[in-house]
Design a protein around this motif. Structure first.
Motif, PDB file in Angstrom:
ATOM      1  N   PHE A 186       0.780  -1.062  -0.029  1.00 13.86           N
ATOM      2  CA  PHE A 186      -0.022   0.047  -0.096  1.00 13.86           C
ATOM      3  C   PHE A 186       0.779   1.165  -0.089  1.00 13.86           C
ATOM      4  O   PHE A 186       2.164   1.207   0.371  1.00 13.86           O
ATOM      5  N   TYR A 220       0.363   4.985   1.605  1.00 14.75           N
ATOM      6  CA  TYR A 220      -0.233   5.885   2.680  1.00 14.75           C
ATOM      7  C   TYR A 220       0.277   7.309   2.686  1.00 14.75           C
ATOM      8  O   TYR A 220       1.490   7.338   3.222  1.00 14.75           O
ATOM      9  N   ILE A 257      -5.478  18.168  11.448  1.00 16.45           N
ATOM     10  CA  ILE A 257      -6.474  18.212  12.199  1.00 16.45           C
ATOM     11  C   ILE A 257      -6.411  18.794  13.718  1.00 16.45           C
ATOM     12  O   ILE A 257      -5.149  18.905  14.263  1.00 16.45           O
ATOM     13  N   VAL A 280      -3.555  18.454  18.119  1.00 16.98           N
ATOM     14  CA  VAL A 280      -3.372  18.818  16.625  1.00 16.98           C
ATOM     15  C   VAL A 280      -2.557  17.744  15.948  1.00 16.98           C
ATOM     16  O   VAL A 280      -1.643  16.987  16.629  1.00 16.98           O
ATOM     17  N   TYR A 281      -3.191  17.258  14.883  1.00 13.71           N
ATOM     18  CA  TYR A 281      -2.404  15.836  14.286  1.00 13.71           C
ATOM     19  C   TYR A 281      -2.257  16.191  12.605  1.00 13.71           C
ATOM     20  O   TYR A 281      -3.170  16.648  12.052  1.00 13.71           O
ATOM     21  N   GLN A 282      -1.068  16.147  12.475  1.00 13.84           N
ATOM     22  CA  GLN A 282      -0.501  16.116  10.956  1.00 13.84           C
ATOM     23  C   GLN A 282       0.623  15.434  10.685  1.00 13.84           C
ATOM     24  O   GLN A 282       1.537  15.518  11.466  1.00 13.84           O
ATOM     25  N   ASN A 283       0.618  14.509   9.988  1.00 10.33           N
ATOM     26  CA  ASN A 283       1.774  13.611   9.658  1.00 10.33           C
ATOM     27  C   ASN A 283       1.856  13.604   7.948  1.00 10.33           C
ATOM     28  O   ASN A 283       1.061  12.712   7.472  1.00 10.33           O
ATOM     29  N   PRO A 284       2.639  14.406   7.476  1.00  9.24           N
ATOM     30  CA  PRO A 284       2.734  14.287   6.046  1.00  9.24           C
ATOM     31  C   PRO A 284       3.632  13.436   5.352  1.00  9.24           C
ATOM     32  O   PRO A 284       3.690  13.344   4.449  1.00  9.24           O
ATOM     33  N   THR A 285       4.237  12.474   6.092  1.00  9.91           N
ATOM     34  CA  THR A 285       5.072  11.441   5.288  1.00  9.91           C
ATOM     35  C   THR A 285       4.245  10.542   4.406  1.00  9.91           C
ATOM     36  O   THR A 285       3.200   9.835   4.820  1.00  9.91           O
ATOM     37  N   LYS A 286       4.668  10.268   3.376  1.00 11.02           N
ATOM     38  CA  LYS A 286       4.275   9.324   2.330  1.00 11.02           C
ATOM     39  C   LYS A 286       4.955   7.924   2.591  1.00 11.02           C
ATOM     40  O   LYS A 286       6.185   7.776   2.742  1.00 11.02           O
ATOM     41  N   ILE A 287       4.131   6.918   2.998  1.00 12.78           N
ATOM     42  CA  ILE A 287       4.536   5.795   3.242  1.00 12.78           C
ATOM     43  C   ILE A 287       4.252   4.821   1.877  1.00 12.78           C
ATOM     44  O   ILE A 287       3.368   4.645   1.467  1.00 12.78           O
ATOM     45  N   ILE A 288       5.366   4.134   1.502  1.00 10.88           N
ATOM     46  CA  ILE A 288       5.269   3.365   0.475  1.00 10.88           C
ATOM     47  C   ILE A 288       5.505   1.787   1.172  1.00 10.88           C
ATOM     48  O   ILE A 288       6.816   1.616   1.364  1.00 10.88           O
ATOM     49  N   LYS A 297       9.994  12.927   3.990  1.00  7.37           N
ATOM     50  CA  LYS A 297       9.076  13.341   2.985  1.00  7.37           C
ATOM     51  C   LYS A 297       8.438  11.877   2.284  1.00  7.37           C
ATOM     52  O   LYS A 297       7.473  11.830   2.244  1.00  7.37           O
ATOM     53  N   LEU A 340       3.019   2.241  13.597  1.00  2.73           N
ATOM     54  CA  LEU A 340       1.991   2.803  14.256  1.00  2.73           C
ATOM     55  C   LEU A 340       2.302   3.105  15.649  1.00  2.73           C
ATOM     56  O   LEU A 340       1.615   4.100  16.089  1.00  2.73           O
TER      57      LEU A 340
END
Lengths: 388, 388
Positions: free
Chosen positions: A4, A6, A12, B5-13, B172, B251
């Motif tokens: 996947f 993600y 938020i 406040v939650y924001q996690n911009p990392t793209k996981i492949i 990133k 996670l």
């Protein structure tokens, strides 16, 4: 687990007293003028509209507005808002409301960057390439639209309630103040919980193997939702239960619960969309009718998964796999009934002779689902189970 | 739940066969030259280095490299890499390795945008304002550094293993191919699982009330981790178990599990850092020693939470709250032992007369923790419990 990708860029801001941050957030994105999109006016009564516009003024963000977004939001309202956004040369969109308002705002965001009919994206004729930036203040937690890239719109001329999804449609910032949901009436609170549970079910039952951590995650959301919606029906202003229900709704469909899976089943949602479009039934209520019927029709496709559901959600440990599965489906209906939700088509006034028309409508996008691929005749059988 | 406040911009492949996407991802960010940072050379043996550099070449991404990052990564290596990055005028950083390599890379990323000593950020003298873009290929899942904004570095001259966190340090893009972890030796596999569990414990036991959905989420990660690490000790190449363990690790500390809480306790981690810095013990092994001792010292501060832990993780349903709590702590030690991890300071060669020195080291950042605020004398008591 399947491979996947993600990435969820939405910021938020969650909690009591956070709405007044909206103006600053919009300004931080270099946006000086927004189109506010909202619904029937509850935000005028509960003070949210006033708080938002005060924050916009404080940060020199100009605004115009379009109101009147309905549940099961329609294409004509989307087009009205696109026209307004273009005429007024706004630089961003501000949703104030629940999933319908967010979904409308997302449709507007891609429509503003496209010369053709925005419905083309919902017909999957092409994919959106860019969108106007979206901000939002959530007032009803249910769809997770505040933190995902999906939008469901009803084309009322063609009786189609269809979806579109693209990474360009993630909101930049969503503010979730659970306190403003304290005034939701009981049936709406119930519907939001059912919608959340249904989103998780779509993912949970999609048939993907080897996703223990996601099964656990799903079960946690389901149990928490079931616990706190019951609290709220007794004590609607309980802030902590509103907060937990709100966050469960966001987690249910913000993508985090879908990674490594096949993408979800979604047959029940698609069938429910036909009920919404033909009978105007609210989404949560429609799901309470369709989901148990779908489960009854498909549980043999993966009996182990339904057994797990029975054990983990309803503590059903006695009996054969099949007995457990069937008992869990009954328990789910009993739970929905305890929320005063309808659980049969009969209850919402559908006539037996109308099932064919519903099946026809849903079958426009057939085959539906992944656990079992449903053709028109399968859909009709599910509707027959859902009838009584 | 607390406001957050939650924001996690990392793209996981994520998934098998995804490493060859790294060149394209870097190029998509407009980066033409990177500094590759890696460890002791296992990536040269298992083919990962070759696959990464092939992908870089295919996408015309030039590269230079710094190798030799050690577990419990040190400041001198960070400074070597900062100098190299500046000299070579690279436009991005590429971590290939586990948490130590990622943490080093993050330190380099902020050091490249700062004229002073990068350690200033770890001393909290100032906050990073910008950073060089970070990309990564993860080869050991444990710290979640691939998807968070934290970095822990050891200043070897001052015997300080300290942390720094900033939103500018989110990678990133991180590629996680669980298959490359199939060759990890059993003790390292065990350590990664212990580290994951410890991260979840830090959040789980931080004492925040009304976070049911997060308690459920935490328990799901813990149970899944415990299940699959056992599978892997028997069957190290089991892809699905590697995948689930990898995703649990991410996670466990990517922020999603920490929202609405007080930020975590972190006393056990801080005490462990002193073990790492003074004895070079691996982080996972150190945590297996410290965590049960910490639990034994603090469980009375929130007996209900420890009772819940006993019930949900070890199915302990008999006895008083206190009996359940104490039994769970014993079960946890037994579990760590079953992974061949040390569970006492004695086992790793610490002498009784050295406990004071460890306490002194850990107390540099006292008070530690949130569930119970620990001063030097509390830390010493925990070390005494951990000794035997």
């Amino acid at each position: 687990m399947k491979n996947f990708v993600y990435q969820n860029p939405t910021k938020i801001i969650f909690g009591e007293g956070t709405i007044n941050q909206i103006g600053k957030e919009i300004k931080n994105h270099g946006v000086n003028k927004v189109l506010i999109i909202y619904g029937g006016g509850s935000i005028l009564k509960n003070g949210v509209y006033e708080e938002v516009t005060k924050s916009l003024k404080e940060h020199d963000v100009d605004y115009v507005e379009v109101s009147g977004v309905q549940p099961n939001p329609v294409l004509s309202k989307v087009q009205e808002a696109i026209n307004k956004a273009k005429e007024e040369k706004v630089e961003g969109l501000l949703a104030i409301g629940g999933g319908s308002v967010y979904d409308t705002t997302k449709a507007v965001s891609i429509g503003c960057h496209y010369e053709g009919n925005v419905w083309d994206f919902y017909e999957r004729k092409l994919k959106p390439k860019s969108a106007m930036p979206i901000f939002g203040v959530l007032t009803i937690s249910a769809t997770a639209s505040e933190m995902n890239m999906g939008s469901v719109i009803t084309n009322e001329d063609e009786d189609k309630k269809w979806s579109c999804g693209s990474p360009v449609m993630y909101p930049k910032v969503s503010i979730i103040d659970p306190k403003v949901q304290a005034t939701l009436p009981p049936n709406q609170t119930a519907n939001t919980a059912i919608d959340t549970m249904a989103h998780v079910f779509e993912l949970y039952f999609d048939g993907t193997e080897d996703v223990d951590v996601l099964m656990e995650y799903s079960e946690g959301i389901i149990r928490t939702t079931m616990k706190h919606v019951k609290v709220l029906l007794e004590d609607p202003t309980n802030y902590q239960s509103r907060a937990q229900l709100a966050w469960c709704a966001t987690l249910g469909l913000n993508g985090s619960n879908g990674v490594g899976r096949s993408g979800g089943d979604w047959a029940s949602h698609n069938i429910e969309h036909s009920l919404s479009v033909l009978y105007g039934v609210s989404h949560g209520a429609g799901l309470a009718i369709v989901f148990p019927a779908w489960m009854k029709y498909v549980y043999k496709e993966n009996i182990d998964m339904f057994e797990r559901f029975a054990e983990q959600i309803f503590n059903i440990t006695e009996g054969t796999k099949e007995e457990k599965a069937l008992k869990a489906i009954e328990e789910l209906k009993i739970f929905f009934k305890s929320l005063n939700a309808p659980v049969t088509l009969k209850e919402i006034g559908v006539k037996p002779e109308e099932l064919d028309e519903i099946a026809d409508n849903a079958a426009m996008q057939a085959p539906l689902g992944t656990l079992k691929k449903l053709e028109r005749e399968d859909i009709l059988e599910i509707l027959k189970i859902a009838y009584k």
